[in-house]
Motif scaffolding. Structure first.
Motif, short mmCIF file in Angstrom:
data_model
loop_
_atom_site.label_atom_id
_atom_site.label_comp_id
_atom_site.label_asym_id
_atom_site.label_seq_id
_atom_site.Cartn_x
_atom_site.Cartn_y
_atom_site.Cartn_z
N SER A 92 55.56 40.88 -49.36
CA SER A 92 56.42 40.77 -48.27
C SER A 92 56.15 41.60 -47.00
CB SER A 92 57.93 40.64 -48.78
OG SER A 92 58.13 40.19 -49.95
N ARG A 93 56.03 41.13 -45.86
CA ARG A 93 55.69 41.80 -44.83
C ARG A 93 56.67 41.44 -43.66
NH1 ARG A 93 53.55 45.57 -46.95
NH2 ARG A 93 52.83 46.52 -44.98
N LYS A 94 56.81 41.79 -42.40
CA LYS A 94 57.92 41.94 -41.43
C LYS A 94 57.65 40.41 -41.20
CE LYS A 94 59.54 43.44 -37.07
NZ LYS A 94 59.33 44.27 -35.91
N SER A 95 56.57 39.72 -40.85
CA SER A 95 56.64 38.21 -40.38
C SER A 95 55.99 37.22 -41.29
CB SER A 95 55.71 38.05 -39.05
OG SER A 95 54.31 38.62 -39.33
N TRP A 96 55.56 37.65 -42.39
CA TRP A 96 55.32 36.83 -43.37
C TRP A 96 55.34 37.10 -44.87
CZ3 TRP A 96 51.05 38.40 -46.78
CH2 TRP A 96 50.29 39.44 -46.38
N SER A 97 55.10 36.39 -45.72
CA SER A 97 55.07 36.82 -47.16
C SER A 97 54.35 35.88 -48.17
CB SER A 97 56.60 36.88 -47.81
OG SER A 97 57.17 35.42 -47.67
N TYR A 98 53.85 36.35 -49.09
CA TYR A 98 53.04 35.51 -50.07
C TYR A 98 53.41 35.65 -51.36
CZ TYR A 98 48.86 33.97 -52.49
OH TYR A 98 48.01 33.26 -53.56
N ALA A 99 53.56 34.40 -52.14
CA ALA A 99 53.82 34.78 -53.55
C ALA A 99 52.83 33.73 -54.45
CB ALA A 99 55.10 34.37 -53.78
N SER A 100 52.73 34.24 -55.49
CA SER A 100 51.77 33.29 -56.52
C SER A 100 52.25 33.32 -57.94
CB SER A 100 50.51 33.63 -56.32
OG SER A 100 50.24 34.98 -57.05
N ALA A 101 52.02 32.49 -58.77
CA ALA A 101 52.25 32.33 -60.13
C ALA A 101 51.20 31.79 -61.09
CB ALA A 101 53.66 31.64 -60.54
N TYR A 102 50.68 32.28 -61.89
CA TYR A 102 49.83 31.67 -62.86
C TYR A 102 50.40 31.57 -64.22
CZ TYR A 102 45.09 30.68 -64.80
OH TYR A 102 43.76 30.08 -64.96
N GLY A 105 46.81 24.58 -74.26
CA GLY A 105 45.58 24.33 -73.31
C GLY A 105 46.19 23.48 -71.91
N LYS A 106 47.29 23.89 -71.73
CA LYS A 106 47.74 23.48 -70.37
C LYS A 106 48.21 24.56 -69.55
CE LYS A 106 51.15 19.94 -68.59
NZ LYS A 106 52.01 18.73 -68.86
N TYR A 107 47.92 24.49 -68.01
CA TYR A 107 48.20 25.53 -67.38
C TYR A 107 48.81 25.03 -65.79
CZ TYR A 107 44.88 27.36 -70.54
OH TYR A 107 44.31 28.12 -71.73
N LEU A 108 49.40 26.04 -65.40
CA LEU A 108 50.18 25.95 -63.95
C LEU A 108 49.78 26.99 -63.04
CD1 LEU A 108 52.26 24.84 -61.78
CD2 LEU A 108 53.78 26.18 -62.94
N SER A 109 49.21 26.69 -61.91
CA SER A 109 49.15 27.82 -60.93
C SER A 109 49.82 27.24 -59.51
CB SER A 109 47.60 27.82 -60.49
OG SER A 109 47.50 29.27 -59.85
N PHE A 110 50.55 28.12 -58.90
CA PHE A 110 51.59 27.95 -57.81
C PHE A 110 51.21 29.10 -56.85
CE2 PHE A 110 55.54 28.99 -55.44
CZ PHE A 110 55.62 27.50 -54.90
N HIS A 111 50.97 28.73 -55.51
CA HIS A 111 51.26 29.84 -54.51
C HIS A 111 52.04 29.33 -53.16
CE1 HIS A 111 46.77 29.27 -52.92
NE2 HIS A 111 47.47 28.19 -52.97
N ALA A 112 52.35 30.44 -52.43
CA ALA A 112 53.02 29.90 -51.24
C ALA A 112 53.05 31.02 -50.37
CB ALA A 112 54.54 29.64 -51.66
N VAL A 168 49.00 23.45 -58.79
CA VAL A 168 48.29 22.45 -59.68
C VAL A 168 48.26 22.69 -61.06
CG1 VAL A 168 46.44 24.43 -59.69
CG2 VAL A 168 45.62 21.94 -59.90
N ILE A 169 48.29 21.49 -61.98
CA ILE A 169 48.47 21.52 -63.15
C ILE A 169 47.02 21.18 -63.64
CG2 ILE A 169 49.60 20.29 -65.19
CD1 ILE A 169 51.44 21.74 -63.38
N TYR A 205 41.73 29.68 -59.98
CA TYR A 205 43.12 29.23 -59.42
C TYR A 205 44.08 30.64 -59.31
CZ TYR A 205 42.31 24.31 -59.65
OH TYR A 205 41.61 23.06 -59.43
N PHE A 206 43.73 31.57 -59.93
CA PHE A 206 44.22 32.96 -59.77
C PHE A 206 44.14 33.61 -58.59
CE2 PHE A 206 45.27 37.40 -60.99
CZ PHE A 206 46.37 37.21 -61.66
#
Length: 620
Positions: free
Chosen positions: A224-234, A255-262, A279-280, A289-290
């Motif tokens: 988290s920064r002043k003007s932007w932020s990034y998050a991810s999940a694996y 054998g099933k995986y989820l990866s998410f980032h924003a 992505v699944i 995807y990490f």
């Protein structure tokens, strides 16, 4: 087992309220934090929930320093609840009733279900260092009946229990464990463990990563920064069969995986915009995807065989306390047709827009109104038996659809549905919290829009091959055992089909939840909880299978004298057909299709349901 049984029985006598706020994404703290953020008392919150303990502490200190006397007092109470003790024993019982009246074409009937359920164990939040913390919950959940038997439609259980239960007397007991370890400061941190995840302003109602979804083994990152932020999940999640639980009691696999980032841009105070991807994939893991690289590019490297979605989230805050949020979740869109202004095409997306209002010093502490639409076949993806042959059955493991252990990762709604929701949180007295809510839901089964030829394909398939119930288990492809590519279901692949079916299910829900907490004494605090939901369902049963298949069991396939060369198909009425296309158009198959439609329509019914919940909580 004896000790477990007596501990379970004790859970129906007392309820020890507890907190593992840094672990439980559905803890009341997160709803209250949204109120504080809208009122400008805290800011720059992480995108993914739950938050580590040092972020929780920062939020509470912000409110204590910046809030009014009443808000500061509330934050101090939350601080004491969360930080007073790093461990709490908990016992959390409940009593639920469902009273139903069903109106069928030729008869009506009344029924009732009652259930005793409880969770128990140990949980809490533990700060090991200013940069290291642990949230944990080690316990069990027990119930007499399945949650779906006594809960309103499109409602999810808040305990993480799906598989491998133990029978203890009349109760079924499940493990209910979660744990997260956090490393980092308030701005940059990583987390790893087992938990639910939540994303977006629509708490427990989001399109992409929903707080009410099932837990996963996950690794998350936040900057988290002043003007932007990034998050991810694996995350590692549970795979189910192509038809879910319907075809096999052994319905969960690995054998099933989820990866998410924003990534979120919030340079301006009153306008924020986020772009996210998820992505699944499976059964092979893919560490690419990490990384923070675009998932679309990574997927193309691998042959574009994974299930990728993208989204845009807009948040506008025109005045203090008010937010207008709009989320567009893109699953599969035929852009070539859209550019030609043809919108009756493959448009697989979710859309959600609504207002969230948190007035200051008011009887109503939070007011929310939103509209959600899920297009047909969103979240639904097929899985072939192999990379070489495009065949599948209902028992094929599906590592592409948008589920975790059979529970939708996104919205609780089925595809081809929409919903209007209104909720309000009131505090008429300091110790009394009242939640009022209303939902109006529509759902249509896209199988009702199948052409005669498509319906014939489903009827002639082996029973248990396809889902035709309008849920996310109903995909857009036919099995093709003779080729390396699937055959499209034309009405699903080339048309929008949103709410075009003749018979729609309408669900109206109206209710409240109330909790009164008595003044704290040296022995602790008691709370009384009660809830009621009225539900009216028109055309109940729309979400059941329309074409169940198995018609080929009655049709004879005849061969030439060599017993290898196909000759013709012979139907029970004595007629023969020399090709598959002729068989689909035969009177025998057409009659079977029409009978299936008539049977499906005849089983639809209207119902009125009353849901009542009661509980007592004791906290110390």
């Amino acid at each position: 087992m004896k000790k477990l049984f007596w501990l379970f029985c004790l859970s129906f006598v007392f309820s020890f309220a507890f907190s593992q706020t840094s672990l439980d994404v559905n803890d009341d703290f997160y709803r209250q934090t949204q109120i504080w953020e809208l009122q400008g008392l805290t800011s720059n919150l992480p995108q993914l929930r739950p938050y580590p303990l040092n972020v929780v502490e920062k939020i509470l200190n912000d409110v204590i320093d910046n809030g009014s006397d009443s808000q500061a007092s509330l934050a101090k109470e939350e601080y004491e609840r969360i930080f007073s003790r790093p461990w709490k024993l908990y016992l959390d019982p409940g009593l639920s009733f469902k009273l139903s009246h069903e109106e069928h074409d030729n008869y009506s009937e009344n029924s009732s279900v009652k259930d005793l359920h409880a969770s128990f164990g140990i949980g809490g939040d533990l700060a090991l260092h200013k940069l290291v913390s642990v949230g944990y919950k080690l316990g069990f959940y027990g119930q007499k009946n399945a949650f779906s038997e006594y809960s309103p439609l499109y409602t999810r259980i808040m305990n993480d229990c799906v598989h491998d239960p133990v029978d203890v007397g009349p109760f079924t007991v499940y493990q209910n464990w979660n744990l997260l370890v956090s490393v980092g400061n308030e701005s940059i941190y990583g987390r790893a463990g087992l938990s639910r995840l939540g994303y977006g302003p629509f708490l427990s109602d989001g399109l992409a990563v929903n707080d009410s979804g099932y837990h996963s083994a996950n690794i998350t990152f936040n900057a988290s920064r002043k003007s932007w932020s990034y998050a991810s999940a694996y995350a590692t999640i549970g795979a189910t069969r192509n038809m879910g639980q319907e075809v096999d009691s052994n319905w969960l696999s690995k054998g099933k995986y989820l990866s998410f980032h924003a990534i979120k841009w919030h340079y301006f105070d009153k306008f924020h915009v986020s772009y996210y991807e998820n992505v699944i994939f499976g059964p092979q893991n893919n560490l690419a995807y990490f990384t923070p690289a675009p998932y679309m590019a990574i997927q193309n490297i691998n042959g574009a065989g994974d299930n990728l979605q993208m989204g845009l989230l807009f948040e506008v805050k025109p005045i203090k306390g008010l937010e207008w949020a709009t989320d567009f979740f893109a699953d599969d869109i035929e852009l070539n047709e859209v550019f030609k202004f043809n919108f009756d095409t493959k448009l697989r997306f979710g859309f959600q827009t609504g207002l969230i209002y948190a007035p200051e010093e008011s009887l109503c502490t939070r007011l929310s109104f939103n509209y959600t639409a899920i297009m047909p076949y969103v979240y639904a993806h097929w899985e072939y038996d192999s990379d070489e042959i495009a065949s599948f059955t209902g028992r094929t493991w599906n590592r592409q659809n948008y589920t975790n252990a059979g529970i939708n990762i996104g919205s609780a709604l089925d595809p081809n549905s929409d919903k209007i929701s209104l909720s309000a949180t009131l505090k008429p007295k300091k110790n009394l919290t009242l939640n009022l809510f209303g939902n109006f839901i529509r759902h249509a089964n896209s199988a009702e829009d199948f052409s005669d030829d498509e319906a014939a394909e489903y009827m002639l398939a082996k029973s248990g091959t396809y889902a035709t119930n309008g849920t996310l288990y109903m995909n857009q492809m036919f099995s093709n055992p003779n080729g390396s590519g699937g055959t499209h279901v034309d009405s699903a692949w080339n048309k929008l089909g949103f709410m075009t079916s003749d018979h729609k299910m309408y669900v109206a829900q109206l209710g409240f939840n109330a909790e009164y907490t008595f003044a704290r004494t040296r022995y602790g605090r008691f709370s009384l909880c009660a809830g009621y939901t009225f539900e009216y369902v028109k055309n109940n049963g729309v979400n059941t299978n329309l074409y169940k298949g198995g018609l080929m069991d009655n049709i004879t396939v005849e061969y030439e004298a060599d017993e290898k060369t196909f000759k013709d198909y012979k139907t029970p009425d004595g007629k023969t057909y020399s090709s598959w296309e002729d068989l689909k158009k035969s009177e025998y198959v057409r009659d079977a299709v029409n009978n299936a439609r008539e049977t499906w329509v005849s089983q639809l019914y209207n119902s009125i349901n009353h849901y009542i919940t009661l509980s007592i909580k004791y906290s110390y």
